[in-house]
Design an enzyme around this catalytic site. Structure first.
Site, PDB file in Angstrom:
ATOM      1  N   SER A  68      35.266  63.789 -12.097  1.00 34.53           N
ATOM      2  CA  SER A  68      36.569  64.397 -11.718  1.00 34.53           C
ATOM      3  C   SER A  68      36.167  64.566 -10.129  1.00 34.53           C
ATOM      4  O   SER A  68      37.222  64.541  -9.420  1.00 34.53           O
ATOM      5  CB  SER A  68      37.033  65.511 -12.204  1.00 34.53           C
ATOM      6  OG  SER A  68      35.967  66.521 -11.850  1.00 34.53           O
ATOM      7  N   LYS A 105      36.015  71.993  -7.055  1.00 37.83           N
ATOM      8  CA  LYS A 105      37.386  71.297  -6.455  1.00 37.83           C
ATOM      9  C   LYS A 105      37.831  71.156  -5.262  1.00 37.83           C
ATOM     10  O   LYS A 105      36.862  72.208  -4.347  1.00 37.83           O
ATOM     11  CB  LYS A 105      38.384  72.001  -7.520  1.00 37.83           C
ATOM     12  CG  LYS A 105      38.506  71.737  -8.991  1.00 37.83           C
ATOM     13  CD  LYS A 105      38.529  70.379  -9.405  1.00 37.83           C
ATOM     14  CE  LYS A 105      38.368  70.427 -11.121  1.00 37.83           C
ATOM     15  NZ  LYS A 105      38.131  69.294 -11.501  1.00 37.83           N
TER      16      LYS A 105
END
Length: 147
Positions: A68, A105
């Site tokens: 991701s 993230k």
């Protein structure tokens, strides 16, 4: 949702100096360029000084991103150098405690909400206003092993 493994390595307050030789020229990623002097004695780099400018506020975390974060240069197994003394700002890559696990993230703000973004093909996390998100630190660099 891919989580960063909770393996956290705390660094000592002072790290021993380990100057390593640095090539006197850059390494071309296309066609090689001729170089006469490969190493000079004055071209040495201490990785601790380069990667860990603030040891008391720095920790290492191993990434388990499931792909991701590949668009941002972070891959499974990378060692993330996380600095807790940096104030997180939009655009920073952060390690955050989210719903009992760590996530790595990109941090953004959209419509007064925090957004933890992933690379293409992965959903972003829009943090509801009533949910507290704890940013553990800003990823200063990541170390990828190639062997």
């Amino acid at each position: 949702m891919p989580l960063v493994t909770p393996t956290v390595i705390h660094l000592q307050n002072s790290l021993p100096s380990l100057p390593l030789p640095v090539l006197a020229s850059t390494a071309a990623c296309g066609f090689p360029s001729p170089a006469e002097d490969f190493f000079r004695e004055e071209d040495r780099l201490d990785l601790n000084a380069k990667l860990v400018p603030n040891p008391p506020a720095t920790l290492l975390v191993q990434a388990d991103c499931g792909g991701s974060m590949a668009d941002f240069g972070i891959h499974d197994g990378d060692l993330l150098v996380v600095d807790r003394s940096i104030s997180p700002r939009p655009g920073h890559t952060v390690v955050a405690l989210w719903e009992g696990g760590f996530v790595c993230k990109k941090l953004y703000i959209r419509n007064n909400c925090m957004v933890l973004a992933s690379g293409s093909g992965y959903p972003s996390i829009i943090v509801p206003e009533d949910v507290e998100l704890e940013i553990w630190g800003v990823v200063r660099s990541s170390i990828t092993q190639h062997l």
